[in-house]
Scaffold this motif. Structure first.
Motif, PDB file in Angstrom:
ATOM      1  N   ARG A  93      -5.148   3.766 -19.562  1.00  0.00           N
ATOM      2  CA  ARG A  93      -3.798   4.262 -19.966  1.00  0.00           C
ATOM      3  C   ARG A  93      -2.753   3.629 -18.639  1.00  0.00           C
ATOM      4  NH1 ARG A  93      -2.316   9.006 -17.499  1.00  0.00           N
ATOM      5  NH2 ARG A  93      -4.356   9.725 -17.570  1.00  0.00           N
ATOM      6  N   LYS A  94      -3.224   3.479 -17.420  1.00  0.00           N
ATOM      7  CA  LYS A  94      -2.248   2.875 -16.428  1.00  0.00           C
ATOM      8  C   LYS A  94      -2.446   1.408 -16.500  1.00  0.00           C
ATOM      9  CE  LYS A  94      -2.350   7.142 -13.850  1.00  0.00           C
ATOM     10  NZ  LYS A  94      -1.231   7.572 -12.879  1.00  0.00           N
ATOM     11  N   GLY A  95      -3.504   0.744 -16.950  1.00  0.00           N
ATOM     12  CA  GLY A  95      -3.336  -0.680 -16.983  1.00  0.00           C
ATOM     13  C   GLY A  95      -3.550  -1.453 -15.673  1.00  0.00           C
ATOM     14  N   ILE A 155       0.606  -1.213  -0.014  1.00  0.00           N
ATOM     15  CA  ILE A 155      -0.359   0.056  -0.129  1.00  0.00           C
ATOM     16  C   ILE A 155       1.041   1.297   0.071  1.00  0.00           C
ATOM     17  CG2 ILE A 155      -1.833   1.304   1.522  1.00  0.00           C
ATOM     18  CD1 ILE A 155      -2.855  -1.444   2.320  1.00  0.00           C
ATOM     19  N   THR A 156       0.365   2.159  -0.949  1.00  0.00           N
ATOM     20  CA  THR A 156       1.394   3.538  -0.835  1.00  0.00           C
ATOM     21  C   THR A 156       0.484   4.399  -0.213  1.00  0.00           C
ATOM     22  OG1 THR A 156       0.466   4.312  -3.065  1.00  0.00           O
ATOM     23  CG2 THR A 156       2.874   2.881  -2.600  1.00  0.00           C
ATOM     24  N   ALA A 157       0.929   5.327   0.547  1.00  0.00           N
ATOM     25  CA  ALA A 157      -0.041   6.393   1.066  1.00  0.00           C
ATOM     26  C   ALA A 157       0.748   7.840   1.374  1.00  0.00           C
ATOM     27  CB  ALA A 157      -0.298   5.884   2.425  1.00  0.00           C
ATOM     28  N   ASN A 179       8.012  12.790 -12.865  1.00  0.00           N
ATOM     29  CA  ASN A 179       8.537  11.528 -11.980  1.00  0.00           C
ATOM     30  C   ASN A 179       7.837  10.174 -12.577  1.00  0.00           C
ATOM     31  OD1 ASN A 179       9.883  12.698  -9.854  1.00  0.00           O
ATOM     32  ND2 ASN A 179       7.810  13.409  -9.161  1.00  0.00           N
ATOM     33  N   PRO A 180       8.424   9.146 -12.342  1.00  0.00           N
ATOM     34  CA  PRO A 180       7.895   7.831 -13.011  1.00  0.00           C
ATOM     35  C   PRO A 180       6.441   7.557 -12.279  1.00  0.00           C
ATOM     36  CG  PRO A 180       9.732   7.639 -11.332  1.00  0.00           C
ATOM     37  CD  PRO A 180       9.810   9.094 -11.391  1.00  0.00           C
ATOM     38  N   ASP A 181       5.785   7.029 -13.139  1.00  0.00           N
ATOM     39  CA  ASP A 181       4.219   6.658 -12.755  1.00  0.00           C
ATOM     40  C   ASP A 181       4.416   5.303 -11.995  1.00  0.00           C
ATOM     41  OD1 ASP A 181       1.779   5.584 -12.500  1.00  0.00           O
ATOM     42  OD2 ASP A 181       1.171   7.464 -13.893  1.00  0.00           O
ATOM     43  N   ILE A 182       4.346   5.102 -10.759  1.00  0.00           N
ATOM     44  CA  ILE A 182       4.462   3.754 -10.078  1.00  0.00           C
ATOM     45  C   ILE A 182       3.352   3.199 -10.250  1.00  0.00           C
ATOM     46  CG2 ILE A 182       4.457   3.021  -7.931  1.00  0.00           C
ATOM     47  CD1 ILE A 182       5.447   5.762  -6.745  1.00  0.00           C
ATOM     48  N   LEU A 183       1.935   3.465 -10.490  1.00  0.00           N
ATOM     49  CA  LEU A 183       0.903   2.769 -10.976  1.00  0.00           C
ATOM     50  C   LEU A 183       0.909   1.945 -12.340  1.00  0.00           C
ATOM     51  CD1 LEU A 183      -1.973   1.798  -9.853  1.00  0.00           C
ATOM     52  CD2 LEU A 183      -2.722   3.912 -10.709  1.00  0.00           C
ATOM     53  N   LEU A 208      -2.567   1.614  -4.467  1.00  0.00           N
ATOM     54  CA  LEU A 208      -1.770   2.871  -4.515  1.00  0.00           C
ATOM     55  C   LEU A 208      -2.622   4.052  -4.329  1.00  0.00           C
ATOM     56  CD1 LEU A 208       0.686   2.135  -7.502  1.00  0.00           C
ATOM     57  CD2 LEU A 208       0.602   1.408  -5.186  1.00  0.00           C
ATOM     58  N   THR A 209      -2.595   4.561  -2.927  1.00  0.00           N
ATOM     59  CA  THR A 209      -3.557   5.494  -2.579  1.00  0.00           C
ATOM     60  C   THR A 209      -2.634   6.981  -2.523  1.00  0.00           C
ATOM     61  OG1 THR A 209      -3.086   5.569  -0.219  1.00  0.00           O
ATOM     62  CG2 THR A 209      -4.907   3.976  -1.021  1.00  0.00           C
ATOM     63  N   ALA A 210      -1.245   6.979  -2.789  1.00  0.00           N
ATOM     64  CA  ALA A 210      -0.417   7.989  -2.261  1.00  0.00           C
ATOM     65  C   ALA A 210      -0.574   8.849  -3.389  1.00  0.00           C
ATOM     66  CB  ALA A 210       0.876   7.430  -2.478  1.00  0.00           C
ATOM     67  N   ALA A 211      -0.766  10.402  -2.969  1.00  0.00           N
ATOM     68  CA  ALA A 211      -0.601  11.295  -3.811  1.00  0.00           C
ATOM     69  C   ALA A 211       0.899  11.926  -4.452  1.00  0.00           C
ATOM     70  CB  ALA A 211      -1.367  12.583  -3.146  1.00  0.00           C
ATOM     71  N   VAL A 212       1.184  11.083  -5.299  1.00  0.00           N
ATOM     72  CA  VAL A 212       2.708  11.196  -5.889  1.00  0.00           C
ATOM     73  C   VAL A 212       2.524  12.516  -6.851  1.00  0.00           C
ATOM     74  CG1 VAL A 212       4.447  10.117  -7.105  1.00  0.00           C
ATOM     75  CG2 VAL A 212       2.718   8.659  -5.979  1.00  0.00           C
ATOM     76  N   ALA A 213       3.774  13.208  -6.358  1.00  0.00           N
ATOM     77  CA  ALA A 213       4.079  14.327  -7.181  1.00  0.00           C
ATOM     78  C   ALA A 213       4.265  13.908  -8.723  1.00  0.00           C
ATOM     79  CB  ALA A 213       5.289  15.444  -6.474  1.00  0.00           C
ATOM     80  N   ASP A 214       3.488  14.497  -9.636  1.00  0.00           N
ATOM     81  CA  ASP A 214       4.013  14.258 -10.843  1.00  0.00           C
ATOM     82  C   ASP A 214       5.008  14.836 -11.532  1.00  0.00           C
ATOM     83  OD1 ASP A 214       1.532  12.595 -11.423  1.00  0.00           O
ATOM     84  OD2 ASP A 214       0.292  14.648 -11.665  1.00  0.00           O
ATOM     85  N   TYR A 215       5.352  15.915 -10.842  1.00  0.00           N
ATOM     86  CA  TYR A 215       6.801  16.464 -11.451  1.00  0.00           C
ATOM     87  C   TYR A 215       7.678  16.971  -9.993  1.00  0.00           C
ATOM     88  CZ  TYR A 215       4.417  16.962 -15.953  1.00  0.00           C
ATOM     89  OH  TYR A 215       3.806  16.893 -17.142  1.00  0.00           O
ATOM     90  N   CYS A 265      -4.563  -1.787  -7.592  1.00  0.00           N
ATOM     91  CA  CYS A 265      -5.575  -0.862  -7.641  1.00  0.00           C
ATOM     92  C   CYS A 265      -5.043   0.568  -7.548  1.00  0.00           C
ATOM     93  CB  CYS A 265      -6.579  -1.246  -6.509  1.00  0.00           C
ATOM     94  SG  CYS A 265      -7.766  -0.052  -6.017  1.00  0.00           S
ATOM     95  N   GLY A 266      -5.522   1.370  -8.068  1.00  0.00           N
ATOM     96  CA  GLY A 266      -5.148   2.802  -8.103  1.00  0.00           C
ATOM     97  C   GLY A 266      -6.123   3.921  -7.584  1.00  0.00           C
ATOM     98  N   PHE A 267      -5.901   5.048  -7.365  1.00  0.00           N
ATOM     99  CA  PHE A 267      -6.853   5.922  -6.963  1.00  0.00           C
ATOM    100  C   PHE A 267      -7.055   7.049  -7.839  1.00  0.00           C
ATOM    101  CE2 PHE A 267      -8.857   5.626  -2.961  1.00  0.00           C
ATOM    102  CZ  PHE A 267      -8.739   4.229  -2.266  1.00  0.00           C
ATOM    103  N   ALA A 268      -8.032   7.671  -8.287  1.00  0.00           N
ATOM    104  CA  ALA A 268      -8.019   8.759  -9.027  1.00  0.00           C
ATOM    105  C   ALA A 268      -8.665  10.045  -8.409  1.00  0.00           C
ATOM    106  CB  ALA A 268      -8.705   8.520 -10.301  1.00  0.00           C
TER     107      ALA A 268
HETATM  108  O1  C5P Z   1      -2.291  10.304 -12.688  1.00  0.00           O
HETATM  109  P1  C5P Z   1      -2.978  10.574 -11.312  1.00  0.00           P
HETATM  110  O2  C5P Z   1      -1.776  11.177 -10.757  1.00  0.00           O
HETATM  111  O3  C5P Z   1      -4.270  10.950 -11.236  1.00  0.00           O
HETATM  112  O4  C5P Z   1      -3.020   8.991 -10.959  1.00  0.00           O
HETATM  113  C1  C5P Z   1      -3.309   8.554  -9.553  1.00  0.00           C
HETATM  114  C2  C5P Z   1      -2.922   6.999  -9.265  1.00  0.00           C
HETATM  115  O5  C5P Z   1      -1.726   6.705  -9.742  1.00  0.00           O
HETATM  116  C3  C5P Z   1      -2.779   7.088  -7.874  1.00  0.00           C
HETATM  117  O6  C5P Z   1      -3.181   5.617  -7.487  1.00  0.00           O
HETATM  118  C4  C5P Z   1      -1.457   7.313  -7.354  1.00  0.00           C
HETATM  119  O7  C5P Z   1      -0.982   6.799  -6.298  1.00  0.00           O
HETATM  120  C5  C5P Z   1      -0.753   6.614  -8.653  1.00  0.00           C
HETATM  121  N1  C5P Z   1       0.481   7.486  -9.022  1.00  0.00           N
HETATM  122  C6  C5P Z   1       1.610   6.839  -8.925  1.00  0.00           C
HETATM  123  N2  C5P Z   1       2.773   7.301  -9.465  1.00  0.00           N
HETATM  124  C7  C5P Z   1       2.682   8.789  -9.986  1.00  0.00           C
HETATM  125  C8  C5P Z   1       1.444   9.356  -9.990  1.00  0.00           C
HETATM  126  C9  C5P Z   1       0.289   8.800  -9.611  1.00  0.00           C
HETATM  127  O8  C5P Z   1       1.558   5.808  -8.540  1.00  0.00           O
HETATM  128  N3  C5P Z   1       3.728   9.337 -10.299  1.00  0.00           N
END
Ligand code: C5P
Length: 412
Positions: free
Chosen positions: A349-351, A193-195, A312-316, A279-286, A330-333
């Protein structure tokens, strides 16, 4: 509705100074909606009074075995058998010795001998008494008999000594009680779980971040743990107490979260791979393209300042791409309008297998709030919409959905 609403809890209180903490356990259970019946031993009543127990529990206190019953009062033995849970706090060395031997020389031990349902003991005693082989033997015997244990913890004790023997804190006892009452549908499963938020540093004193509190991820971790899963919790900076039993993997940046989550996802631990990732974390996109080693100075003659950011890399997306067919992601949006449509597009898109979509602009939703409105979508157009619910309930439903999906995966 609260989990505790209407639950019947018997709380056995042994004769130890930790009995004062049991008062807090009673108070919290009552506040959450449970019915609590205190059953102190005679020694327990020397540490807390009948009046205190009665006031907190809001009902009669049962203390003596050979006491004439009031008309209409519930039979004690029946109560012990019918209660949803019996908590013994504090479970003293003497009380556990008597329980292990099957004695029934006071009301509490008599109740326990008649008891077949879930029973939880919170031991509390001097460290030398705790580590004595006789106590350890009794604890092992009680575990064999099906009694769950919470604690003891290490720390300073009322007797002035320090060591293992301090009773678990009320919050930990409540969480253990809750686990004792939750069907272990995820026993043997490992969840990642990411948070929380991530922090992307600009220089030694500044960073870019977001409003994520980590609450949704915390509730998800708690729900998975209650269902019996092993949980790796990769989290950014949050101000929340650790969910008991989770393997905490604290990180700061999205890069660190990416590396840590990927390692957990790809590497089996003790021969066990992750079954699911939420993956519930709010990851910084940049992140800033360059972190300045020195504090960035204000340029007095420049009214504007421009930052260059790198994605940043997209973990999901990466975890989904590297899932092995048995693993579920499972992702969150968090969306702001057109949530469902954007969610569908994001899932593709995220698969990932599931996506929990919430409109963060809806009342009662979003960052820091205790509630959420979620629509869970899956592949092939599958979807389920939930009303405004506490995040705790959202997490529980999510866990049930993942459990169902894992069941399907492992069948085929
Ligand atoms: O694209 P967006 O940020 O809306 O996607 C949200 C989902 O993607 C969440 O589950 C978030 O944890 C995950 N995420 C991620 N890595 C990123 C950006 C988002 O895992 N760099």
């Amino acid at each position: 509705m609260s989990f505790w609403n209407g639950k019947q809890i018997v709380i056995g209180i042994g004769g130890g100074i930790a009995a004062y903490k049991s008062l807090e356990v009673i108070r919290r259970l009552r506040e959450a909606g449970a019915m609590v019946v205190p059953v102190p031993t005679p020694a327990g009543l020397r540490f807390v009074t009948e009046l205190t127990l009665q006031s907190l529990a809001g009902g009669p206190v049962h203390g003596e075995l050979m006491q004439p019953r009031q008309p209409g009062e519930m039979d004690h033995i029946r109560l012990a058998r019918e209660a949803d849970l019996v908590i013994i706090a504090p479970a003293t060395a003497d009380l556990m010795a008597r329980m292990a031997a099957g004695q029934a020389d006071d009301l509490l031990t008599a109740l326990l001998l008649a008891r077949r349902g879930p029973t939880l003991a919170a031991p509390a005693m001097n460290p030398a008494m705790w580590s004595h082989p006789a106590t350890q033997r009794n604890v092992a015997r009680l575990r064999e008999d099906g009694v769950r244990m919470i604690g003891p913890e290490s720390g300073a004790l009322a007797c002035g000594e320090s060591g293992e023997g301090r009773m678990a804190e009320p919050a930990a006892i409540l969480e253990a009680a809750r686990r004792a009452l939750t069907p272990p549908i995820l026993a043997g499963r490992r969840f990642l779980i990411t948070a929380g938020p991530t922090r992307e540093e600009l220089d030694p004193v500044r960073f870019l971040t977001n409003h994520s509190s980590g609450k949704m991820g915390w509730e998800t971790a708690l729900a998975a743990l209650r269902a019996g899963a092993e949980v790796d919790l990769v989290h950014g900076p949050v101000a929340l107490p650790p969910p008991p039993g989770a393997r905490l993997l604290p990180v700061t940046t999205a890069g660190e979260m990416h590396a840590t989550a990927l390692k957990a996802w790809l590497e089996p631990r003790d021969g066990r791979e992750c079954d699911a990732a939420i993956l519930t974390a709010a990851v910084a996109d940049y992140r800033p393209a360059q972190r300045q080693p020195e504090k960035i100075k204000k340029e007095h003659e420049e009214p504007e300042m421009h930052l260059t950011l790198t994605q940043n890399p997209d973990i999901l997306a990466e975890l989904s791409a590297r899932a092995n067919g048995r693993q579920v992601v499972c992702g969150f949006a968090a969306e702001t309008g057109n949530a469902l449509e954007r969610g569908r597009e994001k899932l593709a898109r995220k698969g990932c297998d599931l996506l929990a979509i919430n409109d963060v602009t809806a009342p009662g939703c979003g960052f820091g709030s205790a509630t959420n409105i979620v629509t869970l979508i899956g592949r092939d157009g599958w979807q389920e919409s939930w009303p405004l619910l506490p995040k705790e309930e959202v997490a529980e439903r999510l866990i049930r959905a993942l459990h169902a999906l894992l069941g399907q995966r492992h069948q085929t």
